[in-house]
Design an enzyme around this catalytic site. Structure first.
Site, PDB file in Angstrom:
ATOM      1  CD  GLN A  98       0.497  -1.199  -3.753  1.00 34.44           C
ATOM      2  OE1 GLN A  98       0.348  -1.613  -4.806  1.00 34.44           O
ATOM      3  NE2 GLN A  98       1.083   0.100  -3.722  1.00 34.44           N
ATOM      4  CB  CYS A 101       6.350   7.344  -1.295  1.00 37.48           C
ATOM      5  SG  CYS A 101       4.848   6.671  -1.649  1.00 37.48           S
TER       6      CYS A 101
HETATM    7  C1  LIG Z   1       1.027   0.253   1.236  1.00 36.31           C
HETATM    8  C2  LIG Z   1       0.391   1.733   0.961  1.00 36.31           C
HETATM    9  N1  LIG Z   1      -0.004   2.363   1.863  1.00 36.31           N
HETATM   10  C3  LIG Z   1      -0.503   3.532   1.707  1.00 36.31           C
HETATM   11  C4  LIG Z   1      -0.444   4.243   0.683  1.00 36.31           C
HETATM   12  C5  LIG Z   1      -0.632   5.732   0.588  1.00 36.31           C
HETATM   13  O1  LIG Z   1      -2.187   5.814  -0.156  1.00 36.31           O
HETATM   14  P1  LIG Z   1      -2.515   7.065  -0.843  1.00 36.31           P
HETATM   15  O2  LIG Z   1      -1.604   7.266  -1.957  1.00 36.31           O
HETATM   16  O3  LIG Z   1      -3.810   6.785  -1.085  1.00 36.31           O
HETATM   17  O4  LIG Z   1      -2.626   8.184   0.228  1.00 36.31           O
HETATM   18  C6  LIG Z   1       0.342   3.539  -0.439  1.00 36.31           C
HETATM   19  C7  LIG Z   1       0.665   4.354  -1.503  1.00 36.31           C
HETATM   20  O5  LIG Z   1       1.527   4.059  -2.417  1.00 36.31           O
HETATM   21  C8  LIG Z   1       0.687   2.456  -0.141  1.00 36.31           C
HETATM   22  O6  LIG Z   1       1.398   1.869  -1.307  1.00 36.31           O
END
Ligand SMILES: Cc1ncc(COP(=O)(O)O)c(C=O)c1O
Length: 384
Positions: free
Chosen positions: A179, A325
């Site tokens: 982020q 998520c």
């Molecule tokens: C803090 C954080 N880590 C990991 C992820 C996962 O990233 P990706 O969607 O590229 O797999 C996200 C996605 O929302 C995130 O906000």
């Protein structure tokens, strides 16, 4: 209906310049970067140039950048790769209780395979006290993983302090910077970072591509076995258009970061001030100062987050309740619970996250609609 997007923390639209940079790499420069011939060399040169851009952006060396399929893979790679490569030294990992599920679930997986994980609590502003990290280190500790900025409440951790503690104790330090990368300055040496996860789709790049910064000399187990790509640490043919798009997105972030921080801070503060002034019984989640320029997250009494998201959607405004998520799940957000919000307040949360294509007029419009929607939902609430 005019649509307004305030969910940039979930994902961003690809910048038109990113799309143009990627296009030739689908069918003109289509070679496999591992091939020795002209077509392969052409693609390989482009991938290496993107690697150089990514490395330069965080003060790293090109050979310390491993391209992956995104933030989730980078997080899994860092945690599992370090755990398995260093288990003879110890089997203890330290993290925080507000990490993204990509970290938390990797930790749970490692716990089920004989590792011990300490999940440190954060303070009510969402910030981890580095002293807590120091206190929880044991002779068995091999890895500390603490996110740079939180995806739900935007609080920014004292990464340099935590990194220093890790360095003094000769423990690897990983940060999930998905982020923050591209949004606030990061220098891996100044912040004492050994490993860093980043993702292209949070910075106007394409989905399905990310990186893991891996400090030279770090002992890690390969994530995917197969070909010899990425110094044998991450097999599979490179996602060439994705990597080129990521490189372009980083180039743009590097050029425009100062300007964007100002723009987004103004949008964020306008909304926060408007909400605090006009709506009673609300709490701003996360630290009021140490927070991402683009994040505003509120807990609103007597209102359900889903009700606010759907009400705003009917007015053409896209926001999220909790993180993208976790929405869709009935469990209250683990982050909001960790900062001490009751289950009711955690359920009554809404996140606005801004991006470079937003305007003040959009914030004014959203604020006006939001105040009305909260009032309407409260009128219907049996709890009011
Ligand atoms: C803090 C954080 N880590 C990991 C992820 C996962 O990233 P990706 O969607 O590229 O797999 C996200 C996605 O929302 C995130 O906000």
């Amino acid at each position: 209906m005019k649509r307004i997007y305030f969910d940039y923390a979930a994902t961003t639209p690809a910048d038109p310049e990113v799309v143009s940079a990627m296009l030739p790499y689908f069918s003109e420069v289509f070679g496999n970067p591992s091939s020795l011939h002209y077509f392969g060399r052409q693609a390989n040169n482009a991938v290496e140039s993107a690697r150089g851009v990514a490395a330069g952006f965080i003060g790293a060396k090109s050979e310390e950048i491993i391209f992956t399929s995104g933030g989730t893979e980078s997080d899994n790679f860092a945690l599992k790769g370090i755990a398995y490569a260093n288990s003879s030294k110890g089997r203890h990992i330290i993290t925080s209780n507000i990490e993204h599920h990509a970290i938390l679930e990797s930790c749970q997986f490692l716990e089920s395979n004989g590792f011990k994980v300490t999940y440190l609590p954060v303070q009510s502003n969402g910030i981890l006290n580095p002293d807590e990290v120091k206190k929880s280190i044991s002779r068995e500790t091999i890895l500390i993983s603490v996110m740079h900025a939180n995806n739900e409440i935007g609080s920014i951790q004292q990464i340099n302090e935590i990194g220093k503690i890790a360095q003094e104790n000769k423990i690897y330090f990983h940060t999930d910077a998905v982020q923050s990368f591209g949004h606030i300055p990061i220098n891996v040496d100044e912040l004492n970072i050994d490993m860093l996860s980043a993702s292209a789709h949070k910075i106007y790049g394409p989905k399905g591509v990310g990186l893991l910064y891996l400090r030279k000399g770090t002992k890690i187990q390969p994530f995917l076995n197969g070909g010899s790509q990425e110094k044998k640490l991450r097999a599979s043919t490179h996602n060439v258009p994705g990597i080129i798009g990521f490189g372009k997105a980083i180039e743009l972030a590097s050029k425009n970061m100062g300007k964007e921080i100002l723009q987004l801070t103004n949008l964020r503060d306008k909304l926060i001030n408007g909400v605090i002034t006009n709506i009673e019984n609300i709490k701003l989640n996360g630290d009021s100062k140490q927070r991402l320029p683009n994040n505003a997250n509120f807990s609103i009494k007597f209102v359900e987050g889903e009700g606010m998201v759907l009400g705003l959607d009917l007015e053409g405004i896209a926001v999220s309740s909790g993180s993208a998520c976790t929405s869709g799940s009935l469990e209250p957000s683990h982050v909001l619970r960790a900062i001490g919000r009751t289950a009711d307040l955690a359920h009554g949360s809404v996140r606005f996250s801004f991006g470079k294509f937003n305007t003040m007029e959009e914030v004014d419009y959203a604020l006006e609609k939001f105040i009305k929607i909260v009032a309407r939902l409260r009128k219907m609430s049996p709890l009011c």
